[in-house]
Design a protein around this motif. Sequence first.
Motif, mmCIF file in Angstrom:
data_model
loop_
_atom_site.group_PDB
_atom_site.id
_atom_site.type_symbol
_atom_site.label_atom_id
_atom_site.label_comp_id
_atom_site.label_asym_id
_atom_site.label_seq_id
_atom_site.Cartn_x
_atom_site.Cartn_y
_atom_site.Cartn_z
ATOM 1 N N ASN A 75 -17.352 -19.335 -32.191
ATOM 2 C CA ASN A 75 -16.416 -19.059 -31.492
ATOM 3 C C ASN A 75 -14.999 -18.472 -31.996
ATOM 4 O OD1 ASN A 75 -13.804 -18.538 -29.192
ATOM 5 N ND2 ASN A 75 -15.020 -19.965 -27.808
ATOM 6 N N LEU A 76 -14.808 -16.733 -32.193
ATOM 7 C CA LEU A 76 -13.411 -16.459 -32.434
ATOM 8 C C LEU A 76 -12.841 -15.266 -31.743
ATOM 9 C CD1 LEU A 76 -14.208 -15.300 -36.468
ATOM 10 C CD2 LEU A 76 -13.529 -17.887 -35.462
ATOM 11 N N GLY A 77 -13.563 -16.271 -29.786
ATOM 12 C CA GLY A 77 -13.417 -15.145 -28.749
ATOM 13 C C GLY A 77 -11.968 -15.242 -28.095
ATOM 14 N N CYS A 78 -12.129 -16.870 -27.771
ATOM 15 C CA CYS A 78 -11.070 -17.663 -26.874
ATOM 16 C C CYS A 78 -9.975 -17.315 -27.068
ATOM 17 C CB CYS A 78 -11.518 -18.838 -26.600
ATOM 18 S SG CYS A 78 -11.116 -19.834 -25.014
ATOM 19 N N SER A 115 -24.164 -16.214 -36.223
ATOM 20 C CA SER A 115 -23.403 -15.179 -34.624
ATOM 21 C C SER A 115 -22.294 -15.355 -34.395
ATOM 22 C CB SER A 115 -24.172 -14.456 -33.675
ATOM 23 O OG SER A 115 -24.833 -15.404 -32.868
ATOM 24 N N ILE A 116 -21.465 -14.228 -34.433
ATOM 25 C CA ILE A 116 -19.349 -14.662 -34.347
ATOM 26 C C ILE A 116 -19.524 -14.388 -33.571
ATOM 27 C CG2 ILE A 116 -17.794 -14.070 -34.768
ATOM 28 C CD1 ILE A 116 -18.268 -14.890 -38.142
ATOM 29 N N LYS A 117 -19.203 -14.395 -32.499
ATOM 30 C CA LYS A 117 -18.371 -13.762 -31.020
ATOM 31 C C LYS A 117 -16.446 -14.482 -31.627
ATOM 32 C CE LYS A 117 -18.154 -13.896 -25.401
ATOM 33 N NZ LYS A 117 -16.734 -13.186 -25.835
ATOM 34 N N THR A 118 -16.277 -12.577 -31.345
ATOM 35 C CA THR A 118 -14.312 -12.341 -31.757
ATOM 36 C C THR A 118 -14.137 -11.399 -31.314
ATOM 37 O OG1 THR A 118 -13.545 -11.742 -33.456
ATOM 38 C CG2 THR A 118 -15.362 -10.447 -33.287
ATOM 39 N N ARG A 119 -12.926 -11.638 -30.795
ATOM 40 C CA ARG A 119 -11.625 -9.892 -30.445
ATOM 41 C C ARG A 119 -11.559 -9.491 -31.503
ATOM 42 N NH1 ARG A 119 -8.616 -11.122 -25.321
ATOM 43 N NH2 ARG A 119 -10.023 -12.518 -23.573
#
Length: 319
Positions: free
Chosen positions: A92-95, A132-136
């Motif tokens: 999680n790189l998006g919160c 995997s990565i979730k990012t802004r």
Amino acid sequence: MKDYMAPMEGVTNYIYRNAYHHFYHPMDKYFTPFISAKPNKRFSIKEIREVSPENNKGLYVVPQILTNNPEDFMETANILKEEFGYQEVNLNLGCPSGTVTAKGKGSGFLGEPEKLDSFLDKIFSQSTMEISIKTRIGTHYEEDWEYLLDIYKKYPIKELIIHPRLQKDYYGNHPRIEAFKMAQKELHIPLCYNGDLFTVKDYKNLTSKLPEADLFMYGRGLVANPGLVSFIRNGKMPDKNTLRKFHDEIYDHYREILDGERNVLFRMKELWNYMAPSFTNYEKYAKKIKKAQNLHSYENTVQMLFSQQDLYSCSFENM
């Protein structure tokens, strides 16, 4: 085309995932709300329920991990692999939540590119799992994205899920489509689009701008309109009967596992914050649901809403 369900804390848990999978177009992947990685990690009962294979039968589930410490990430990932059998985890790189970013986690980690680079180097060099990565696209400036892409291209990322907003945007402003296009040019890994997919019109507008995109993640728009992806993929118009069965399955399961009416009401009220506007003349019912102090009052109000109002005929196309 593949469709993913976004991780939403307190909403898209295993109870929601299973009910959705039962009644609507199956997702290709379901991402869990984040698990906080800590030293000497021990999974809570809630976390065990969330990732237990018994609670996710027939679903491709990817646990999401929140941390800025590589050792804590690896320890949590290893537990997920060894004790629960997972082969893929998501970082999680998006919160954008202030309580998360203030600790340099979630999208707050994007503001420390050197530390992030070192973190990724350690986890990708040590992990035997797919990551995997979730990012802004950055914290405060669009220029952040160029530096982040230079970092991401170094590593064998399974998929990069991009919510093309800055941390400071939270969920305001519009997604920055040009940032996603930049990633398509710079990276040679699977890219998933996430952000503001509320209607079929949103989906069509997006795919006209990003014709090569083939992975899509749905969050708030899907929770507001659970039949959205069924409509996009199959042309199946959402109906009240299916939505009522979907609601009842979630409600019944919460009543089974949660102690006390108050906890059940809290969960269901949170869900209705998203779903209520899909109905005609929903305002007075939404207020009654919000004020409900017991399950009897809640059930009566929900029954009246379903019997007295309709789903907006245009809610999935243009709303």
